[in-house]
Write a protein that holds these residues in place. Structure first.
Motif: not given
Length: 252
Positions: A36-40, A98-101, A106-107, A113-114
Motif C-alpha cells: 500500500h505504500a507508494s514507494v514500494i 478522477s485524481g484517485p483513478g 499509475k500504481t 511492470n515490476s
C-alpha cells in the motif's frame, strides 16, 4: 522450446537453483502486489530492472514483452480515471478525470511492470521443465506439476494439429467471413482439434505406460543447492523485508 528464449545463458541468475529463484520470485511479488505504500512499487520496478540487467537478457525482447503487458494495462487507463470516484483533476471535453483513478492506474502499471520484470529475470532464466521439477521439490501437488509439464509439452502439438486442420480447410477454398458458415466451420475446427487432441493424449498415455511410466519423472542428475544459492536467497529475503518496512513508515 519456442517460449524459452531467456532460459539459456551463463549469468548469475542462470546459474542459480530454480527452487531458490521460485521462492525469491514468490516473496518479492507478494510484497509488491500487496503493498500500500507508494514507494514500494517504484522500488520493485528498479529491483526488477537491476535483476534483468544482471541476467543479461536481450533488452529488445524484454521491451517487446513489456509492450504486450502494457497493452492490457492501457485499458485500465481508459476506464479507471473516468469511472473511479474522487476529486476531478481536469476534464477532456465533457469527461471528468478522477485524481484517485489516475493514481490507481499509475500504481497498477508500475506494479504490473515490476512483477513481469521479476518473472523474466527469476523464472524465465530457467526452462519450464526445471520449473516443474523445482515446484515438485518445493512440495507443490504432484499432479499440478505434471499438468504444467504436460501442458507445456503438448500445447505446441495441439497448435500444430489446429494448423493442419485449418490448412486443409483453406485447400477446400474456405475463406473466413462474417457469416454463419464461417462460424460453423471454426466451431468444427475447434471440435476436431479437441477430439484429435484427446485421441493423441490417449495414445501418448498408453505409450508411456508401456514404457513403465509410474506417474513420476526422474532426473538423471538432481540439482543441489550450493552456498551461492543460499547467499542469493538471503539477499532476496533481505530485500523483501526491506520493502516491507516501507509499509510501516507513515506517509507525510
Amino acid at each position: 522450446m519456442i517460449f524459452e528464449l531467456f532460459s539459456s545463458g551463463s549469468s548469475l541468475l542462470h546459474r542459480r537453483d530454480v527452487r531458490i529463484k521460485i521462492v525469491s520470485a514468490a516473496l518479492l511479488i507478494l510484497v509488491i502486489a500487496l503493498s500500500h505504500a507508494s514507494v514500494i512499487p517504484p522500488a520493485g520496478l528498479l529491483l526488477g530492472l537491476a535483476l534483468v540487467l544482471a541476467a543479461r537478457l536481450p533488452l529488445s525482447s524484454v521491451a517487446k514483452r513489456l509492450l504486450i503487458v502494457n497493452g492490457f494495462v492501457l485499458f485500465l487507463w481508459l476506464s479507471l480515471p473516468l469511472t473511479y470516484p474522487g476529486e476531478t483533476v481536469f476534464s477532456i471535453g465533457p469527461l471528468p478525470l478522477s485524481g484517485p483513478g489516475i493514481a490507481l492506474a499509475k500504481t497498477i502499471t508500475i506494479k504490473a511492470n515490476s512483477i513481469v520484470l521479476l518473472l523474466m529475470a527469476l523464472l524465465a532464466t530457467s526452462t519450464v521443465a526445471d520449473i516443474g521439477y523445482g515446484l515438485e521439490q518445493l512440495r507443490l501437488p504432484h499432479k499440478l506439476c505434471l499438468l504444467l509439464l504436460f501442458s507445456y509439452r503438448y500445447i505446441f502439438v495441439i497448435h500444430q494439429e489446429y494448423q493442419r486442420l485449418a490448412r486443409a480447410a483453406r485447400l477446400r477454398c474456405f475463406e473466413p467471413k462474417t457469416s454463419m458458415h464461417t462460424y460453423r466451420t471454426f466451431g468444427y475446427l475447434l471440435g476436431m482439434t479437441l477430439l484429435k487432441s484427446w485421441h493423441r493424449a490417449e495414445r501418448v498415455r498408453q505409450a508411456m505406460l508401456l514404457r513403465g511410466f509410474q506417474g513420476r519423472f526422474y532426473r538423471i542428475a538432481p540439482a543441489a543447492i550450493n552456498r551461492g544459492d543460499l547467499l542469493f536467497l538471503g539477499v532476496m529475503v533481505a530485500l523483501s523485508l526491506l520493502l516491507m518496512t516501507f509499509e510501516t513508515i507513515p506517509v507525510g
